[in-house]
Write a protein that holds these residues in place. Structure first.
Motif, mmCIF file in Angstrom:
data_model
loop_
_atom_site.group_PDB
_atom_site.id
_atom_site.type_symbol
_atom_site.label_atom_id
_atom_site.label_comp_id
_atom_site.label_asym_id
_atom_site.label_seq_id
_atom_site.Cartn_x
_atom_site.Cartn_y
_atom_site.Cartn_z
ATOM 1 N N TRP A 1 0.933 6.497 0.165
ATOM 2 C CA TRP A 1 0.908 5.463 -0.881
ATOM 3 C C TRP A 1 0.048 4.278 -0.472
ATOM 4 C CZ3 TRP A 1 2.485 0.653 0.457
ATOM 5 C CH2 TRP A 1 3.386 0.513 1.523
ATOM 6 N N LEU B 1 -3.273 3.021 -2.349
ATOM 7 C CA LEU B 1 -3.345 1.638 -2.822
ATOM 8 C C LEU B 1 -4.663 0.993 -2.415
ATOM 9 C CD1 LEU B 1 -1.891 -0.822 -4.106
ATOM 10 C CD2 LEU B 1 -1.054 -1.372 -1.813
ATOM 11 N N ARG C 1 1.432 -4.248 0.366
ATOM 12 C CA ARG C 1 1.157 -4.541 -1.037
ATOM 13 C C ARG C 1 0.930 -6.033 -1.294
ATOM 14 N NH1 ARG C 1 5.585 -0.675 -1.532
ATOM 15 N NH2 ARG C 1 4.866 1.255 -2.503
#
Length: 371
Positions: free
Chosen positions: A85, A89, A259
């Motif tokens: 992930w 991203l 993130r």
């Protein structure tokens, strides 16, 4: 105990590490993710045995820019792995990414979409005897991360002159080592740690004095693994090699940090000529008056704060209560000012260039500890 300064050449041979390692495509179905390439590359020897490292490689889709895609070496923290992930991203941000697992393990099915998975991960080859106290493991891991950079730079889709290191938690401590080994990065972006500590542990900032890349930090005031004082020690050691700092009140510590927007802002500024985050210069203390110049306004200062704690008697830094007091920003003079709170123990200025401070997009000044 004072932190010692050591020469990186005592442990690593950069002339050998700058050569791209051999690698093979990994066909393990449990690690496979559409749109990502799974590989195992040759690492350095440890205890007479060559180490093997799993990594994901992600290349953006669409028209490649002149010179190739800018590249990121994305490095996980303790208990983590090569997260698919995270690779996806940063690929979506327009970066060619290599995401190595420095444990020498493969990610499992449960690791693909979250952090970290519940299912135990499996080793690439013979299981390494890994302990955080094992100095040889840390020497090996830092070397293998430099090799990951060499591999990334060798890919035809990558602009070898535009690469950055992004390390989270243990990955940031390794960043504080890699910067002393590898001069080829445009910058090293540290998430949570990479500080200096007064202890005898090998991972304690002993190579920061030899940093060869500009260092950018996103940190939390209440991190259980570091403190504002140990962070400031790292900043002072780096001197002109300190590129920017974002010290956030009560920033949570997890792999979800990949993130957070400040890391992307730092990377975009380094590799895509985008606006950087604000930069706050050294705080001046004149009695109860505090001031600091703003040398970079980022996208334009929207909010400013004096972040402070009065918990002088709390011996555990992570348990201190930090508060955010609105500061004054003079746009014409590019100056921050505030009044020193009564009973203040530590404080610093924070300048945000977005209205929503929950994005954590700010630049912060030095941490002042008052007598």
């Amino acid at each position: 105990m004072a932190v010692i300064n050591e020469a990186p050449g005592k442990y690593w041979d950069f002339e050998a590490l700058k050569n791209p390692p051999a690698y093979k495509v990994d066909d393990d179905p449990e690690s496979a993710v559409p749109g990502l390439q799974s590989i195992i590359y040759d690492g350095v020897e440890e205890n007479g045995k060559k180490t093997g490292c799993f990594a994901y490689i992600a290349i953006p889709e669409g028209e490649m820019p002149d010179g190739g895609w800018p590249g990121i070496v994305l490095v996980h923290g303790g208990g983590g792995t090569a997260f698919a992930w995270a690779a996806e991203l940063w690929k979506s941000y327009g970066y060619a990414v290599i995401v190595p697992d420095w444990y020498g393990r493969r990610p499992g099915e449960a690791d693909k979409n979250s952090e970290p998975g519940e299912k135990p991960r499996r080793y690439v080859a013979e299981e390494r005897e890994h302990a955080y106290e094992n100095t040889l493991c840390h020497i090996t891991n830092a070397a293998n991360l430099v090799l990951a950079h060499s591999l990334l730079r060798s890919l035809p889709q990558v602009n070898s002159d535009k690469t950055a290191y992004v390390g989270l938690s243990w990955g940031s401590w390794y960043g504080a080592m890699v910067t002393a080994i590898d001069p080829r990065f445009r910058g090293v972006i540290e998430i949570y740690l990479g500080d200096r500590k007064d202890d005898g542990f090998f991972i304690n900032g002993r190579f920061l004095h030899a940093a060869q890349n500009k260092m950018y930090y996103v940190l939390g005031t209440n991190d259980t693994h570091g403190s504002p004082a140990s962070f400031q020690d790292a900043f002072d050691t780096l001197g002109e090699m300190l590129g920017g700092t974002s010290l956030i009140v009560e920033l949570p510590h997890s792999h979800a940090g990949f993130r957070f927007q400040p890391y992307r802002r730092y990377a975009d500024a380094l590799l895509k000529d985008a606006p950087g985050l604000p930069k706050v210069e050294k705080m001046q203390v004149d009695g109860s008056k505090l001031s600091a110049a703003v040398s970079c306004c980022g996208k334009g200062i929207k909010k400013a704060f004096l972040c402070w704690t009065g918990d002088r008697d709390e011996e555990v830094p992570s348990k201190r209560k930090w508060q955010m007091l609105e500061a004054q920003y003079d746009k014409s003079a590019q100056m921050l000012t505030a009044v020193l709170p009564e009973k203040c123990y530590q404080c610093y200025f924070a300048a945000y260039d977005e209205e929503d401070i929950s994005t954590h997009c700010c630049g912060t000044g030095n941490v002042v500890t008052l007598p």
